[in-house]
Design an enzyme around this catalytic site. Structure first.
Site, PDB file in Angstrom:
ATOM      1  N   CYS A   8       0.906  -1.190   0.098  1.00  4.08           N
ATOM      2  CA  CYS A   8      -0.034   0.017   0.129  1.00  4.08           C
ATOM      3  C   CYS A   8       1.038   1.324  -0.160  1.00  4.08           C
ATOM      4  CB  CYS A   8      -1.015   0.082   1.281  1.00  4.08           C
ATOM      5  SG  CYS A   8      -0.219  -0.026   2.835  1.00  4.08           S
ATOM      6  N   ASN A  11       2.392   1.288   4.201  1.00  4.22           N
ATOM      7  CA  ASN A  11       2.533   0.310   5.028  1.00  4.22           C
ATOM      8  C   ASN A  11       2.270   0.313   6.460  1.00  4.22           C
ATOM      9  OD1 ASN A  11       5.474  -2.102   5.735  1.00  4.22           O
ATOM     10  ND2 ASN A  11       3.431  -2.548   5.231  1.00  4.22           N
ATOM     11  N   CYS A  13      -1.479   0.881   7.301  1.00  2.00           N
ATOM     12  CA  CYS A  13      -2.850   0.803   7.472  1.00  2.00           C
ATOM     13  C   CYS A  13      -3.284  -0.525   6.922  1.00  2.00           C
ATOM     14  CB  CYS A  13      -3.682   2.050   6.977  1.00  2.00           C
ATOM     15  SG  CYS A  13      -3.525   3.346   7.816  1.00  2.00           S
ATOM     16  N   ARG A  14      -3.324  -0.544   5.422  1.00  2.00           N
ATOM     17  CA  ARG A  14      -3.904  -1.611   4.586  1.00  2.00           C
ATOM     18  C   ARG A  14      -2.939  -2.845   4.603  1.00  2.00           C
ATOM     19  NH1 ARG A  14      -5.122   2.127  -0.364  1.00  2.00           N
ATOM     20  NH2 ARG A  14      -3.374   3.110   0.483  1.00  2.00           N
ATOM     21  N   SER A  15      -1.743  -2.739   3.947  1.00  2.00           N
ATOM     22  CA  SER A  15      -0.870  -3.901   3.707  1.00  2.00           C
ATOM     23  C   SER A  15      -0.658  -4.544   4.798  1.00  2.00           C
ATOM     24  CB  SER A  15       0.277  -3.425   2.910  1.00  2.00           C
ATOM     25  OG  SER A  15       1.242  -2.478   3.242  1.00  2.00           O
ATOM     26  N   ASP A 120      -7.996   3.704   0.845  1.00  2.00           N
ATOM     27  CA  ASP A 120      -7.219   4.180   1.631  1.00  2.00           C
ATOM     28  C   ASP A 120      -8.087   4.645   2.887  1.00  2.00           C
ATOM     29  OD1 ASP A 120      -5.517   5.715   3.345  1.00  2.00           O
ATOM     30  OD2 ASP A 120      -4.435   6.840   1.558  1.00  2.00           O
TER      31      ASP A 120
HETATM   32  P1  4NP Z   1      -1.728   2.883   3.978  1.00  2.00           P
HETATM   33  O1  4NP Z   1      -2.449   4.142   4.520  1.00  2.00           O
HETATM   34  O2  4NP Z   1      -1.185   3.131   2.657  1.00  2.00           O
HETATM   35  O3  4NP Z   1      -2.828   1.897   4.064  1.00  2.00           O
HETATM   36  O4  4NP Z   1      -0.844   2.590   4.971  1.00  2.00           O
HETATM   37  C1  4NP Z   1      -1.991   5.316   4.630  1.00  2.00           C
HETATM   38  C2  4NP Z   1      -0.834   5.672   5.495  1.00  2.00           C
HETATM   39  C3  4NP Z   1      -0.674   6.801   5.773  1.00  2.00           C
HETATM   40  C4  4NP Z   1      -0.695   7.764   4.704  1.00  2.00           C
HETATM   41  C5  4NP Z   1      -1.380   7.535   3.856  1.00  2.00           C
HETATM   42  C6  4NP Z   1      -2.086   6.227   3.653  1.00  2.00           C
HETATM   43  N1  4NP Z   1       0.228   9.117   4.865  1.00  2.00           N
HETATM   44  O5  4NP Z   1      -0.438  10.036   3.989  1.00  2.00           O
HETATM   45  O6  4NP Z   1       0.922   9.329   5.875  1.00  2.00           O
END
Ligand code: 4NP
Length: 151
Positions: A8, A11, A13-15, A120
């Site tokens: 993602c 790294n 939240c989702r992955s 996201d």
């Molecule tokens: P992820 O979510 O891609 O599922 O880990 C996010 C985590 C952090 C950010 C964006 C999405 N950020 O902008 O910091």
């Protein structure tokens, strides 16, 4: 041995949730020794950090502990080391395409039947994480079915 990398943006939240949920499904199927699982982000902002508390919480709700996982960025080696590189959304899939030197036969969206993004959840509320969990849970079982068919 089949190796799977979930990707993602951050790294956190989702992955990492996909890593934990898929590892749990693989463990329950007795295939831990046959499938190597990891996750990474296309971005580096959160490298070294634990998953987002909301991801840790929704995983714990379903009996899965992801609290000891740590974020890292995708590296060039990943394209050699992993059979499947599964992007959580089309934006990260495009980023991965642009960073891969050669066509990688296992680079695709995580949810691909039908093709769908895991949205996201970072700037949303708690229910976004429940929705993400449900998508990932369904996708993990579909992925395990696909992999075991080819074993
Ligand atoms: P992820 O979510 O891609 O599922 O880990 C996010 C985590 C952090 C950010 C964006 C999405 N950020 O902008 O910091």
């Amino acid at each position: 041995m089949t190796s799977v990398l979930f990707v993602c943006l951050g790294n956190i939240c989702r992955s990492p949730l996909a890593e934990g949920v898929f590892r749990d499904a693989v463990h329950k199927a007795g295939l831990t020794d046959h499938i190597h699982i990891d996750s990474a982000g296309t971005g580096a902002w959160h490298a070294g950090n634990p998953p987002d508390p909301r991801s840790i919480e929704v995983a714990a709700k379903y009996g899965i502990d992801i609290s000891r996982q740590r974020a890292r960025q995708v590296i060039a080696e990943d394209f050699n080391r992993f059979d499947l590189i599964l992007a959580m959304d089309t934006e990260n899939l495009e980023t991965l395409y642009s960073r891969s030197q050669l066509d990688h036969p296992g680079l695709r969206l995580f949810l691909n039947d039908p093709a769908k993004n895991v949205p996201d959840p970072y700037y949303g509320g708690e229910d976004g994480f429940e929705q993400v969990y449900q998508l990932i849970d369904q996708g993990s079982h579909a992925l395990l079915t696909t992999i075991t068919k080819h074993m």
